[in-house]
Enzyme design. Structure first.
Site, mmCIF file in Angstrom:
data_model
loop_
_atom_site.group_PDB
_atom_site.id
_atom_site.type_symbol
_atom_site.label_atom_id
_atom_site.label_comp_id
_atom_site.label_asym_id
_atom_site.label_seq_id
_atom_site.Cartn_x
_atom_site.Cartn_y
_atom_site.Cartn_z
ATOM 1 N N LYS A 2 -28.243 72.178 67.163
ATOM 2 C CA LYS A 2 -28.028 72.858 65.887
ATOM 3 C C LYS A 2 -26.547 73.017 65.615
ATOM 4 O O LYS A 2 -26.109 73.012 64.468
ATOM 5 C CB LYS A 2 -28.701 74.229 65.925
ATOM 6 C CG LYS A 2 -30.201 74.106 65.996
ATOM 7 C CD LYS A 2 -30.890 75.365 65.522
ATOM 8 C CE LYS A 2 -32.381 75.136 65.520
ATOM 9 N NZ LYS A 2 -33.148 76.205 64.920
ATOM 10 N N GLU A 9 -25.366 83.211 63.865
ATOM 11 C CA GLU A 9 -25.297 83.032 62.417
ATOM 12 C C GLU A 9 -25.401 84.404 61.779
ATOM 13 O O GLU A 9 -26.139 85.269 62.258
ATOM 14 C CB GLU A 9 -26.472 82.179 61.916
ATOM 15 C CG GLU A 9 -26.201 80.704 61.878
ATOM 16 C CD GLU A 9 -27.414 79.911 61.403
ATOM 17 O OE1 GLU A 9 -28.435 80.527 61.052
ATOM 18 O OE2 GLU A 9 -27.332 78.683 61.379
ATOM 19 N N HIS A 53 -40.874 84.370 63.254
ATOM 20 C CA HIS A 53 -40.069 83.215 62.847
ATOM 21 C C HIS A 53 -40.866 81.924 62.858
ATOM 22 O O HIS A 53 -40.306 80.842 62.886
ATOM 23 C CB HIS A 53 -38.831 83.049 63.736
ATOM 24 C CG HIS A 53 -37.967 84.263 63.741
ATOM 25 N ND1 HIS A 53 -37.304 84.701 62.631
ATOM 26 C CD2 HIS A 53 -37.680 85.151 64.724
ATOM 27 C CE1 HIS A 53 -36.638 85.792 62.926
ATOM 28 N NE2 HIS A 53 -36.845 86.100 64.178
ATOM 29 N N ARG A 77 -38.586 64.674 62.475
ATOM 30 C CA ARG A 77 -39.970 64.353 62.843
ATOM 31 C C ARG A 77 -40.875 64.683 61.670
ATOM 32 O O ARG A 77 -40.426 65.236 60.676
ATOM 33 C CB ARG A 77 -40.388 65.218 64.029
ATOM 34 C CG ARG A 77 -40.172 66.691 63.718
ATOM 35 C CD ARG A 77 -40.863 67.607 64.672
ATOM 36 N NE ARG A 77 -40.289 68.938 64.692
ATOM 37 C CZ ARG A 77 -40.620 69.916 63.869
ATOM 38 N NH1 ARG A 77 -41.534 69.716 62.943
ATOM 39 N NH2 ARG A 77 -40.051 71.110 63.950
#
Lengths: 503, 168
Positions: free
Chosen positions: A116, A199, A234, A291
Site C-alpha cells: 500500500k 493515514e 472494515h 484481482r
C-alpha cells in the site's frame, strides 16, 4: 483459448469461475483441502485434486502444490479467484515460470500495488489524490511521532493489507501503542509482513471503487463505480451501483482518476481502484485491488459484461470487445453478503452444519453460493456463505427486491446468519435515503437485536407438528436412532403427510 | 392427544395437539386452531392454519446436547427447545462466580497473555483467539488472580468453552 484451467480457490468464487469456464468450453480442475472434500466446487469441476489439510497455509496457500497439480493435470491457465493467492506476486510468477497462463495482471503490477505504501507513492506521482499520511519509516517510534504531527483520529494500516486485516482506528495517543502491537501481529499472521503505515482518518466517508479492465493492446476501460460503504469490521457487507452519492460530474472525474491510476502501472486484466469520498465530494485513492472483486456481480448486472469471461479472454490475448463509449449502467444493482455470523453479538463468526438452505428465486435475483444443504461451515475459512444480488429498475426497486429476497432466503442449522440483519438494514430509512457512509452500521444499526416479541402461534404449531413427526418416525424407523441424525428421516419420508391437505 | 412444552427465548409455551379428522386441533393457551400440515423435502412444512396458508421451514440443530429445533417463518428464525414433560431439561449451566472466561466465538488460541497466578485488572487482555482470519481479544471482566487456564496455544476451542478461571 485455453483448453484446461485450474481454479486455485474454494467456496462461491470457485463455483463462479468454474461455471464461466464450462460455459466457454474450457475443461476445469478444482483443488481442495481435506475438509472440503464434499464442497460444491469439488463436484462442479471435471477433475479435483486434494492439496492438503484444512488450514489454508497447508493447502490453498501452497504455491508448489497448486502449480504441481496444474502441471500434472495439463492445465494451460490458472484462475486465482480472490483472497488466498490472488494478490501474491510470487504465485503469479511461479505459474508463469511453469509455462501456465495466470488469469490476472502481471506479477510486477501485483507487487507494485500489493504494498500500500508503494502504491501511494505511485499514485502521488501519477497525480491521483491520496489521503494525508505517513509511511516513511515503520518503527513504532517513527509512527508515534508522525501520528502526533498528523493529529488524531488516525488509521493504522498494514502495508501488505486488505480486508481490514492489520487495520486499527486510533482515537487518542495513548491507544496507539497497543494498536500498533495488535495490528502488527494480525498483519504478520494474515500477510506474513508486519510493516505498518498511518493515514489521517477521513470522517464519515463513502467507500467507492471503480472497476477497470485493460487488455494487452493498451485499451483501458472503467466499468463505473461500486458503492461499498456499508461495512462491519472494515469489511463490506452491502454494495450497490450506481452510488447514491455520485452525480455524473463526480462519476466522470473519479472514472478518469481510476484510469490514470491503472495506467500508472500499465494495468492489464480486471482490477479495482478504491477511493474514499468525503461529504464535500473530495475523493482520495485508497488502494488498488489487482484481482476480481468479491462484489463484481453488481457491475456485471448493470453493464451486462461477464467479468470472469472477460478476464479469461484478456489473458488469452484477445482485445476488449467494448470501449468506454459503448459501456453503460442500466438499472440499479445491490449485493448483500450472507455471512455465518451473529450480528447481535458483534458479528462473531458461527460454525456448524447447514441443515436447510433454500435460495430465493425470481426475476433479477442472482445468488452466488458456496454452500448447499448439508454442508458444514468450518472455522478455517471466511464465513461468507453466499452473495445475494439483485437488479432493479432503479434504487427503490432494487431495495424492494432485495428486502423480499432476503425475507425468502432460508438458512437453518447450527449456524446463525446475518440475513435478518441485512433485511432490517435495507428497510432502514437512512439506507433508503442513501446515507451510506462507512459508519452506517455503528450509527444506525449498532443496537440491532433479533426480535424479542413472543413467537407467533404458527411457530409453535410448526414446532409441535415437526416434533410429532420426528417421534413417529423414531418409533417406526430403526435406522434413525442408529444414525443419530434426526434430520435424515425427513429425506426418507419426502412427501409424508401430517394430516391430509385438500389435495 | 399430545402435550408439548417448548422454550423460546427463556420463555415456556405449552402446545396441545389432538388428531381431528383429516388434520389436527391445536390448542395454545385458550386459542384453538384447525391445522393441516404437509411435510415437503428440505425441511419445508406447508401449513394450513384455520384456512390460512403458511410456509415454514424447520430443522434440528446438529448438536444433540442442545436438542434445539429451529423454525423459520417469513424471514425470522426461532430457536425452539422441546422440554420433555417427564425429565425437566437442565437449564443453561451458569458460570461459577469469581469471573471465568468463556470463548465468545469458536476459534484457535493464538496467544496466552497470562499465566496461573498472574494478577489482572479489569480490561487486561488475557487470550487472543483467531477464527476465519479474524483476531479477537478476550479481556478480564473484573480484577482478579488467574487460577486456571484450560487451553493452550494452538487449541481449537468452541463457543462457550471455559478458557480461564479467575478469583477476585
Amino acid at each position: 483459448m485455453f483448453t484446461k484451467t485450474l481454479v486455485a480457490n474454494r467456496g462461491e468464487i470457485a463455483v463462479r469461475i468454474l461455471r464461466a469456464c464450462r460455459e466457454m468450453g474450457i475443461a476445469t480442475v478444482a483443488v481442495y483441502s481435506e475438509v472440503d472434500v464434499n464442497a460444491p466446487h469439488v463436484w462442479l469441476a471435471d477433475e479435483a485434486v486434494l492439496i492438503g489439510p484444512a488450514p489454508a497455509r497447508e493447502s490453498y496457500l501452497c504455491i508448489d502444490k497448486i502449480v504441481a497439480a496444474a502441471q500434472r493435470h495439463g492445465c494451460t491457465a490458472i484462475h486465482p479467484g480472490y483472497g488466498f493467492l490472488a494478490e501474491n506476486a510470487a504465485f503469479a510468477e511461479a505459474v508463469i515460470a511453469a509455462g501456465i497462463a495466470f488469469i490476472g495482471p502481471d506479477p510486477a503490477t501485483i507487487r507494485a500495488m500489493g504494498s500500500k505504501t508503494a502504491a501511494r507513492r505511485l499514485m502521488i506521482e501519477a497525480g491521483v489524490p491520496v489521503i494525508p499520511g505517513y509511511q516513511e519509516e515503520g518503527t513504532d517510534e517513527a509512527l508515534f511521532a508522525a501520528a502526533q504531527k498528523l493529529g488524531f483520529p488516525i488509521l493504522v494500516k498494514a502495508a501488505a493489507g486488505g480486508g481490514g486485516k492489520g487495520m486499527r482506528t486510533v482515537e487518542r495517543a495513548d491507544e496507539l501503542r497497543p494498536a500498533l502491537q495488535s495490528a502488527r501481529r494480525e498483519a504478520q499472521n494474515a500477510f506474513g509482513d508486519d510493516q505498518l503505515f498511518l493515514e489521517k482518518l477521513i470522517q464519515q466517508p463513502h467507500h467507492i471503487e471503480f472497476q477497470i479492465v485493460g487488455d494487452r493492446f493498451g485499451n483501458l476501460v472503467h466499468l463505473f463505480e461500486r458503492e461499498c460503504s456499508i461495512q462491519r469490521r472494515h469489511q463490506k457487507i452491502i454494495e450497490e451501483t450506481p452510488s447514491p452519492l455520485l452525480d455524473d460530474d463526480l462519476r466522470q472525474r473519479m472514472g478518469t482518476a481510476a484510469l490514470a491510476a491503472a495506467r500508472a502501472v500499465d494495468y492489464v486484466n480486471a482490477g479495482t481502484v478504491e477511493f474514499l469520498v468525503d461529504g464535500d465530494g473530495n475523493f482520495y485513492f485508497l488502494e488498488m485491488n489487482t484481482r476480481l472483486q468479491v462484489e463484481h456481480p453488481i457491475t456485471e448486472l448493470v453493464t451486462g459484461i461477464d467479468l470472469v469471461k472477460t478476464q479469461i479472454a484478456i489473458t488469452a490475448g484477445q482485445p476488449l470487445p467494448f470501449t468506454q463509449a459503448t459501456v453503460q449502467q442500466r438499472g440499479h444493482a445491490i449485493e448483500c453478503r450472507v455471512y455465518a455470523e451473529d450480528p447481535a453479538t458483534g458479528f462473531l463468526p458461527a460454525i456448524g452444519k447447514l441443515q436447510v438452505v433454500q435460495e430465493p428465486v425470481g426475476p433479477g435475483i442472482r445468488v452466488d453460493a458456496g454452500v448447499v444443504s448439508g454442508d458444514t461451515v468450518s472455522l478455517h475459512y471466511d464465513p461468507l456463505l453466499a452473495k445475494l444480488s439483485v437488479l432493479g429498475m432503479d434504487r427503490a426497486d432494487a431495495i424492494a427486491k432485495m428486502k423480499q429476497a432476503l425475507q425468502d432466503y432460508v438458512i437453518l442449522g447450527d449456524v446463525v446468519t446475518n440475513l435478518a440483519f441485512l433485511r432490517d438494514l435495507c428497510a432502514h430509512p437512512a439506507f433508503q435515503a442513501g446515507r451510506t457512509t462507512t459508519d452506517f452500521i455503528e450509527q444506525y444499526m449498532g443496537n440491532w437485536q433479533t426480535p424479542t416479541a413472543a413467537p407467533p402461534d404458527s411457530v409453535l404449531i410448526a414446532a409441535a407438528l415437526a416434533e410429532m413427526l420426528a417421534r413417529s418416525t423414531r418409533t417406526t424407523t430403526q435406522t434413525v436412532a442408529e444414525m443419530g441424525d434426526p434430520y435424515s428421516p425427513w429425506q426418507h419420508l419426502n412427501g409424508f403427510r401430517l394430516g391430509v391437505t385438500s389435495g | 392427544m399430545v402435550d408439548f412444552c417448548f422454550e423460546i427465548d427463556a420463555e415456556q409455551f405449552r402446545v396441545n395437539v389432538e388428531a381431528d379428522g383429516d388434520g389436527y386441533e391445536v390448542i395454545i393457551s385458550d386459542r384453538r386452531y384447525q391445522v393441516n400440515g404437509q411435510l415437503q423435502a428440505n425441511g419445508q412444512i406447508n401449513l394450513i392454519i384455520d384456512g390460512q396458508r403458511q410456509r415454514v421451514y424447520t430443522a434440528t440443530a446438529n448438536n444433540p446436547a442442545t436438542n434445539q429445533r429451529i423454525v423459520w417463518l417469513a424471514g425470522e428464525t426461532w430457536t425452539v427447545i422441546p422440554i420433555d414433560a417427564q425429565a425437566q431439561r437442565p437449564r443453561h449451566t451458569t458460570q461459577p462466580s469469581g469471573g471465568s472466561l468463556t470463548a465468545t466465538m469458536p476459534g484457535q488460541v493464538r496467544a496466552l497473555l497470562v499465566a496461573v497466578g498472574d494478577v489482572v485488572t479489569s480490561g487486561d487482555p488475557l487470550i487472543i483467539l483467531e477464527a476465519m482470519k479474524m483476531e479477537l481479544r478476550i479481556s478480564a471482566p473484573d480484577a482478579g488472580t488467574v487460577t486456571k487456564i484450560n487451553c493452550a496455544v494452538g487449541d481449537v476451542v468452541m463457543r462457550g468453552q471455559l478458557l480461564i478461571e479467575l478469583v477476585e
